[in-house]
Design an enzyme around this catalytic site. Structure first.
Site, mmCIF file in Angstrom:
data_model
loop_
_atom_site.group_PDB
_atom_site.id
_atom_site.type_symbol
_atom_site.label_atom_id
_atom_site.label_comp_id
_atom_site.label_asym_id
_atom_site.label_seq_id
_atom_site.Cartn_x
_atom_site.Cartn_y
_atom_site.Cartn_z
ATOM 1 C CB SER A 176 55.310 42.067 35.033
ATOM 2 O OG SER A 176 54.291 41.630 34.181
ATOM 3 C CE LYS A 228 30.647 39.321 26.935
ATOM 4 N NZ LYS A 228 31.226 40.662 26.797
#
Length: 349
Positions: A176, A228
């Site tokens: 990763s 948001k």
């Protein structure tokens, strides 16, 4: 009894005053410590280290005749070295030996905390390295936060962008975010069973909204902007919010794939960007790495080829106040954990 009580009162008051004075002194000391730089910069000549260790072993295992021959060889070597130094003095702009600068990124936690040290190490090396040199970075990390490992990878790109050959060695794991760093190299080396790949993105978000509702607890969250907050710990997860969150994951994955493809264009990105990981030998077949070799094999071989192998390490040491706060933090965590155990809260959550 009254006299004893007065004595105890006196000692308790004295103890409080002493503790107050100690706290004030510790606070002053911590402020002074914060003002000072707590940095450690070390340079280790690995080629000399390897040579010294070998010589120490030879002095124990060789017989007298063999030691005599070894001394003759060393004497000749020292003579050649002096001649090289004389030539270097005549033309100081030309290095006498090829240089290998070594950096370790071996504490790849979720926040890539070693990135700040990496930044200093790279900046130091770029101040002297030339395209005739090489930088070797030993990376060990299972990955972590996207922006943290993106920053670490950007530090390694500074080396490559300066046209200085960059080699990354993976002895155990570069997955990763760890592979995000590794793929910036001109050449990636991996041990036979090192874990490589995991080109994917994962997000895990526990949600306690139903638990709050069950206990009649209202949770209000106020935002400006449709997205948001998409998913959160306590708010209700809506289909719209969940869809947007998944979309953001896909965007991040595409950026990850694009970054890897840019740095390793010969690799079939669709085949390896599935989130899977592979051991070194299989990773070589897929093009994730370029060679099966440990970092030790690579660096020792360079040293034997008469390269200067120079290890650079920068460490930000914790200040006195950091150490004190760490002690209190650990004490607080231990206290909280004991309370949780006693009240059996862990089972209820």
């Amino acid at each position: 009894m009254e006299i004893l009580q007065n004595i105890l009162t006196f000692f308790s008051q004295t103890l409080i005053i002493v503790l107050a004075i100690v706290i004030v002194l510790v606070t002053i000391a911590s402020l002074i410590a914060k003002a000072k730089a707590h940095k450690s910069f070390d340079i280790e000549l690995l080629h000399e280290k390897y040579k010294d260790q070998t010589q120490a072993l030879k002095s124990v295992v060789l017989n007298s005749a063999e030691l005599k021959l070894e001394k003759k060889r060393l004497k000749k070597e020292q003579k050649n070295k002096k001649e090289e130094q004389a030539k270097a003095a005549a033309s100081p702009s030309v290095p006498t030996k090829a240089r290998i600068f070594v950096i370790n990124f071996l504490k790849g936690d979720i926040k890539a905390s070693a990135s700040e040290n990496l930044r200093e190490e790279v900046s130091t090396i770029l101040g002297i390295a030339t395209p005739q040199d090489e930088v070797v970075v030993c990376v060990e990390s299972p990955g972590g936060l996207v922006h943290s490992y993106g920053f670490a990878a950007a530090q390694l790109l500074r080396i490559r962008n300066a046209n200085i050959p960059l080699t990354v060695c993976v002895d155990q794991v570069a997955a990763s975010g760890g592979y995000l760093m590794a793929c910036t190299a001109n050449k990636i080396l991996a041990a036979p069973f090192a874990l490589i790949g995991s080109i994917g993105v994962v997000a895990q978000v526990p949600n306690f909204n139903r638990l709050l509702k069950k206990h009649n607890v209202d949770y209000k969250e106020y935002t400006a902007g449709d997205y948001k907050r998409t998913v959160s710990l306590f708010g209700e997860i809506t289909d719209k919010g969940e869809a947007k969150f998944k979309e953001q994951l896909e965007i991040t994955h595409e950026l990850f794939k694009s970054f890897v493809s840019t740095n390793r264009p010969h690799m079939d990105i669709l085949k390896v960007a599935t989130g899977e990981y592979w051991y070194g030998e299989l990773a070589l077949k897929l093009g994730l790495v370029d060679e099966i070799k440990t970092s030790d094999d690579y660096l020792v071989a360079k040293a034997k080829d008469d390269h200067q192998v120079i290890k650079i390490s920068f460490e930000q040491k914790p200040s006195f106040s950091d150490k004190i706060s760490d002690i209190f933090s650990k004490a607080f965590s231990l206290t909280v954990s004991k309370i949780i155990e006693q009240n059996d809260l862990a089972k209820k959550i």
